[in-house]
Design a protein around this motif. Sequence first.
Motif, PDB file in Angstrom:
ATOM      1  N   MET A   1       1.530   5.360  35.066  1.00  0.00           N
ATOM      2  CA  MET A   1       2.007   6.632  36.030  1.00  0.00           C
ATOM      3  C   MET A   1       2.829   5.787  36.978  1.00  0.00           C
ATOM      4  N   VAL A   2       4.249   6.647  37.219  1.00  0.00           N
ATOM      5  CA  VAL A   2       5.231   6.374  38.060  1.00  0.00           C
ATOM      6  C   VAL A   2       4.877   7.651  39.359  1.00  0.00           C
ATOM      7  N   LEU A   3       5.044   6.891  40.498  1.00  0.00           N
ATOM      8  CA  LEU A   3       4.893   8.060  41.568  1.00  0.00           C
ATOM      9  C   LEU A   3       6.155   8.122  42.202  1.00  0.00           C
ATOM     10  N   GLU A   4       6.876   9.528  41.909  1.00  0.00           N
ATOM     11  CA  GLU A   4       8.214   9.737  42.264  1.00  0.00           C
ATOM     12  C   GLU A   4       8.026  10.786  43.489  1.00  0.00           C
ATOM     13  N   GLY A   5       9.259  10.782  44.189  1.00  0.00           N
ATOM     14  CA  GLY A   5       9.377  11.878  45.262  1.00  0.00           C
ATOM     15  C   GLY A   5       9.963  11.239  46.619  1.00  0.00           C
TER      16      GLY A   5
ATOM     17  N   GLY B   1       0.769  14.122  39.111  1.00  0.00           N
ATOM     18  CA  GLY B   1       1.804  14.602  39.993  1.00  0.00           C
ATOM     19  C   GLY B   1       1.490  14.738  41.415  1.00  0.00           C
ATOM     20  N   PRO B   2       2.465  15.150  42.180  1.00  0.00           N
ATOM     21  CA  PRO B   2       2.278  15.372  43.710  1.00  0.00           C
ATOM     22  C   PRO B   2       1.296  16.340  43.926  1.00  0.00           C
TER      23      PRO B   2
ATOM     24  N   VAL C   1       0.735  12.451  49.001  1.00  0.00           N
ATOM     25  CA  VAL C   1      -0.521  12.548  48.304  1.00  0.00           C
ATOM     26  C   VAL C   1      -0.210  12.838  46.812  1.00  0.00           C
ATOM     27  N   PHE C   2      -0.732  11.764  45.733  1.00  0.00           N
ATOM     28  CA  PHE C   2      -0.576  12.183  44.312  1.00  0.00           C
ATOM     29  C   PHE C   2      -1.915  12.573  43.882  1.00  0.00           C
ATOM     30  N   ASP C   3      -1.871  13.324  43.021  1.00  0.00           N
ATOM     31  CA  ASP C   3      -3.147  13.598  42.128  1.00  0.00           C
ATOM     32  C   ASP C   3      -3.019  13.094  40.820  1.00  0.00           C
ATOM     33  N   LEU C   4      -3.978  11.939  40.458  1.00  0.00           N
ATOM     34  CA  LEU C   4      -3.979  11.195  39.328  1.00  0.00           C
ATOM     35  C   LEU C   4      -4.241  12.064  38.213  1.00  0.00           C
TER      36      LEU C   4
END
Length: 219
Positions: free
Chosen positions: A105-109, A144-145, A137-140
């Motif tokens: 997963m990539v955390l974007e934003g 997504g965010p 804060v991201f929800d796996l």
Amino acid sequence: LASGSADATARLWGADGRLLRELRGHTDRLGRIAFHPAGRHLATASFDLTWRFWDVETGACLAEQEGHSRAVYAVAFQRDGALAASAGLDAFGRVWDVRTGRSIMVLEGHVKGLLALDFSPNGFHLATGALDNSARVFDLRRRGPLAVLPGHTALVSQVRFEPDAGAYLLTAGYDSSVKLWCGRRLRLTRALVGHEGKIMGADVAPGGGRTLATSGYDR
């Protein structure tokens, strides 16, 4: 005890202060480091664009993980140790399957580099802090965010979930303040002010989360 240095090495120390082992392999300064929850492995983040996974007993590098286009500043593990997350100065975070070594997963934003990240005890929420003065804060589970926390006026240097139940999220920054965010919607419930300089680090004590510590440029 483990320490990471600008000389590109990490070192392991005994309780009596003896140097037990030196971990060499990175080619540029280290950022932050983290023990795997099982205690037998250590992760090191580096400005050489990688993070590494080490066997504490043998000193062997078990994995060298690539995927960021700029320095990797921090790394963190999920409570059960199945997942790791890396924070890059390329403004992205990545979630990794520790067993396979794959980025899942990539955390974007964020629009500027990430400096800190932390998993909630629930295992599926992951917080990040960045140079863009915000925490996210991201929800796996949803991949997504979940929330954007724009409560600071300078970069966010540290994020920490209350470690027992995730009752709140702590964010600390170069605006000399600490913010506490609670509830499902992560509402700001308290601001702690007192430092006269940038806050560099913060942590929450286990046992109910009633005590926390901060360190700053004000000595």
